[in-house]
Design a protein around this motif. Structure first.
Motif, PDB file in Angstrom:
ATOM      1  N   THR A 268       0.841  -1.202   0.000  1.00  0.00           N
ATOM      2  CA  THR A 268       0.000   0.000   0.000  1.00  0.00           C
ATOM      3  C   THR A 268       0.868   1.240   0.000  1.00  0.00           C
ATOM      4  N   ASP A 269       0.340   2.317  -0.586  1.00  0.00           N
ATOM      5  CA  ASP A 269       1.023   3.602  -0.536  1.00  0.00           C
ATOM      6  C   ASP A 269       0.451   4.381   0.628  1.00  0.00           C
ATOM      7  N   CYS A 270       1.303   4.806   1.536  1.00  0.00           N
ATOM      8  CA  CYS A 270       0.820   5.599   2.663  1.00  0.00           C
ATOM      9  C   CYS A 270       1.144   7.070   2.385  1.00  0.00           C
ATOM     10  N   ALA A 271       0.412   7.957   3.014  1.00  0.00           N
ATOM     11  CA  ALA A 271       0.592   9.396   2.800  1.00  0.00           C
ATOM     12  C   ALA A 271       1.344  10.032   3.957  1.00  0.00           C
ATOM     13  N   CYS A 272       2.074   9.253   4.702  1.00  0.00           N
ATOM     14  CA  CYS A 272       2.796   9.773   5.861  1.00  0.00           C
ATOM     15  C   CYS A 272       3.929  10.683   5.409  1.00  0.00           C
ATOM     16  N   GLN A 273       4.123  11.764   6.150  1.00  0.00           N
ATOM     17  CA  GLN A 273       5.222  12.690   5.884  1.00  0.00           C
ATOM     18  C   GLN A 273       6.263  12.527   6.987  1.00  0.00           C
ATOM     19  N   PRO A 274       7.535  12.428   6.621  1.00  0.00           N
ATOM     20  CA  PRO A 274       8.556  12.299   7.666  1.00  0.00           C
ATOM     21  C   PRO A 274       8.644  13.586   8.477  1.00  0.00           C
ATOM     22  N   PRO A 275       9.005  13.498   9.745  1.00  0.00           N
ATOM     23  CA  PRO A 275       9.122  14.708  10.559  1.00  0.00           C
ATOM     24  C   PRO A 275      10.193  15.626   9.985  1.00  0.00           C
ATOM     25  N   SER A 276      10.033  16.929  10.176  1.00  0.00           N
ATOM     26  CA  SER A 276      10.923  17.910   9.567  1.00  0.00           C
ATOM     27  C   SER A 276      12.322  17.890  10.162  1.00  0.00           C
ATOM     28  N   GLY A 277      12.470  17.485  11.369  1.00  0.00           N
ATOM     29  CA  GLY A 277      13.793  17.420  11.986  1.00  0.00           C
ATOM     30  C   GLY A 277      13.676  17.311  13.487  1.00  0.00           C
ATOM     31  N   ASP A 278      14.787  17.221  14.131  1.00  0.00           N
ATOM     32  CA  ASP A 278      14.842  17.113  15.582  1.00  0.00           C
ATOM     33  C   ASP A 278      14.843  18.516  16.169  1.00  0.00           C
ATOM     34  N   ASP A 279      13.850  18.853  16.982  1.00  0.00           N
ATOM     35  CA  ASP A 279      13.713  20.191  17.553  1.00  0.00           C
ATOM     36  C   ASP A 279      14.900  20.586  18.416  1.00  0.00           C
TER      37      ASP A 279
END
Length: 174
Positions: A153-164
């Motif tokens: 399946t193709d998921c629409a998850c976006q990786p987190p932008s970075g470590d705060d």
């Protein structure tokens, strides 16, 4: 099957063993044998070497393991030659502090009465499996966010932008 040193003193020992599917213990529960495992070859005591043994031959089988990326099934066909050399264990104990050259670094050791063919075959089969066991070159793996198999399946998850914790250094110019 024992490859007996006493028998090798008299003659070369040919071997041809076949283990039916799932009839061989790989000491790794993730490895499943899907076809007969065939090991053919010859074991011989090398003359004028102080007990050095050469075992050479070929192994053939089909294995299945878990894919390292998607946890699906990954299949591997193994058809490989091997050429191994062994020395008596007591010879290694005598040369405790001796320097070894590159060829000797790949030498194995044995104790009397001889070598177990199953141990040799297990080692050679496991060495033929790749370090990264994947079901295919195009395997997309598992989504680290939702856990979906990206091959199915193709998921629409976006990786987190970075470590705060590192955001304070973002505008630092060196």
């Amino acid at each position: 099957m024992l490859l007996s040193i006493k028998e090798m003193e008299v003659r070369k020992l040919p071997f041809a063993e076949t283990w039916e599917p799932n009839g061989f213990d790989f000491a790794d529960p993730g490895v499943v044998q899907k076809s007969p495992l065939v090991a053919e070859g010859v074991a011989e005591l090398l003359p004028d070497t102080g007990g050095e043994v050469r075992v050479h031959g070929r192994i053939r089988t089909d294995l299945e393991t878990e894919c390292d990326r998607c946890l699906g099934r990954a299949s591997f066909h193994i058809d490989a030659p091997f050429d191994l050399f062994y020395r008596p264990m007591d010879m290694a104990a005598q040369e405790e502090d001796a320097a070894i050259d590159e060829g000797e670094a790949e030498m194995g050791f044995y104790e009397l009465p001889g070598l177990q063919l199953e141990d040799i075959v297990r080692e050679q089969v496991l060495l033929q499996l790749p370090m990264q066991r994947v079901c295919g070159d195009t395997c997309k793996g598992i989504c680290p966010i939702c856990g979906a198999n990206r091959n199915e399946t193709d998921c629409a998850c976006q990786p987190p932008s970075g470590d705060d914790r590192w955001m304070a250094l973002k505008d630092l110019h060196v």
